[in-house]
Design an enzyme around this catalytic site. Structure first.
Site, PDB file in Angstrom:
ATOM      1  N   GLU A 161      39.482  43.583  33.724  1.00 52.99           N
ATOM      2  CA  GLU A 161      40.148  42.292  33.862  1.00 52.99           C
ATOM      3  C   GLU A 161      39.922  41.505  32.580  1.00 52.99           C
ATOM      4  O   GLU A 161      38.781  41.291  32.174  1.00 52.99           O
ATOM      5  CB  GLU A 161      39.563  41.505  35.039  1.00 52.99           C
ATOM      6  CG  GLU A 161      40.391  41.547  36.297  1.00 52.99           C
ATOM      7  CD  GLU A 161      39.900  40.525  37.313  1.00 52.99           C
ATOM      8  OE1 GLU A 161      40.295  39.348  37.203  1.00 52.99           O
ATOM      9  OE2 GLU A 161      39.118  40.894  38.196  1.00 52.99           O
ATOM     10  N   ASP A 168      37.359  29.153  38.316  1.00 53.12           N
ATOM     11  CA  ASP A 168      36.230  29.707  37.570  1.00 53.12           C
ATOM     12  C   ASP A 168      34.999  28.825  37.634  1.00 53.12           C
ATOM     13  O   ASP A 168      35.081  27.595  37.580  1.00 53.12           O
ATOM     14  CB  ASP A 168      36.623  29.919  36.100  1.00 53.12           C
ATOM     15  CG  ASP A 168      37.675  30.993  35.939  1.00 53.12           C
ATOM     16  OD1 ASP A 168      37.546  32.022  36.629  1.00 53.12           O
ATOM     17  OD2 ASP A 168      38.615  30.809  35.156  1.00 53.12           O
TER      18      ASP A 168
END
EC number: 4.2.1.20
Length: 264
Positions: A49, A60
């Site tokens: 990724e 995040d």
């Protein structure tokens, strides 16, 4: 490289659990990102990724947010990220999955974005802020360019929504192990052990589990619970940003090898 779906199919036939490390493109710098892709691939990553740095990364946690901020402060752009993918993807066994927020896609135009990333060699996409209700146009564009759009299932999702996401997701289903943002945690949420069988009842697609996996023991636990893939982000990003670029790359290599051994 093979597509995400094909790669998972071959892993399943071999009885293997996929290792899916995440790194933020451009942190600590673009050259290190390019080297990291090769090192992760050699260390046993089955997919990689690659996060496109974004100014408002809602999904995040602090480690990846800080990495994105550092990359953006150096002026890292999507075009630079894709140039790296273009150069290295043919040297890798692991397909590259681009992790990006929706705004850059919308800004460039959905079809134009998909054409651009597919031409660079990207094989799959994760768009954490793309709701299912707005995903059809993106899904159609991704499919037309040979890209797998991987959708996320939250632990709080009701059964009907889980079924709809599982049906629409391509490549694999990204099961979020905890509520909240990404980030290494000291233990894997036990609820994942309950969610995996629930997902199995509605789909035969591969299931990758992410958000919060920080060490080999947790990765092994997820495999034992039945995960087809283990996604490790913040713990990799943190190591890559520690010390000099060479020290960070060495730490990532050792960590990735230990994760691969744990789920072998």
């Amino acid at each position: 490289m093979t597509s995400v779906s094909e790669r998972f199919r071959s892993l399943k036939q071999a009885g293997q659990c996929a290792l899916i490390p995440f790194i933020t493109a451009g942190d600590p710098d673009l050259e290190t990102t390019e080297q990291a892709l090769k090192i992760l691939d050699a260390a046993g990553a089955d997919f990689i990724e690659l996060g496109v740095p974004y100014s408002d990364p809602l999904a995040d946690g602090p480690t990846i947010q800080a990495a994105a901020t550092r990359a953006l402060s150096r002026g890292v752009t999507l075009e630079q990220v894709l140039a790296i993918v273009q150069r290295v993807h043919g040297q890798l066994t692991a397909p590259i999955i681009l992790f990006t927020y929706y705004n850059p896609i919308f800004y460039r135009g959905i079809d134009a974005f998909m054409a651009q990333v597919a031409a660079a060699g990207v094989k799959g996409l994760v768009i954490p802020d793309l709701p299912l209700e707005e995903s059809q146009m993106v899904l159609d564009a991704a499919t037309s360019h040979g890209l797998d759009l991987i959708l996320l299932v939250a632990p709080t999702s009701p059964t009907e929504r889980i079924e709809a996401i599982a049906k629409a997701s391509q490549g694999f289903i990204y099961l979020v192990s905890v509520t909240g943002v990404t980030g290494a945690r000291t233990s894997v949420a036990s609820r994942v052990g309950e969610l995996l069988p629930k997902l199995r009842q509605v789909t035969d697609k591969p299931i990758g589990v992410g958000f919060g996996v920080s060490d080999p023991a947790q990765a092994r636990q997820l495999k034992e619970w039945g995960a087809d893939g283990v996604i490790v982000g913040s713990a990799v990003v943190k190591r890559l940003a520690t010390g000099t670029p060479a020290e960070g790359l060495a730490a990532v290599k050792e960590f990735c090898e230990s994760l691969k051994e744990a789920i072998a």
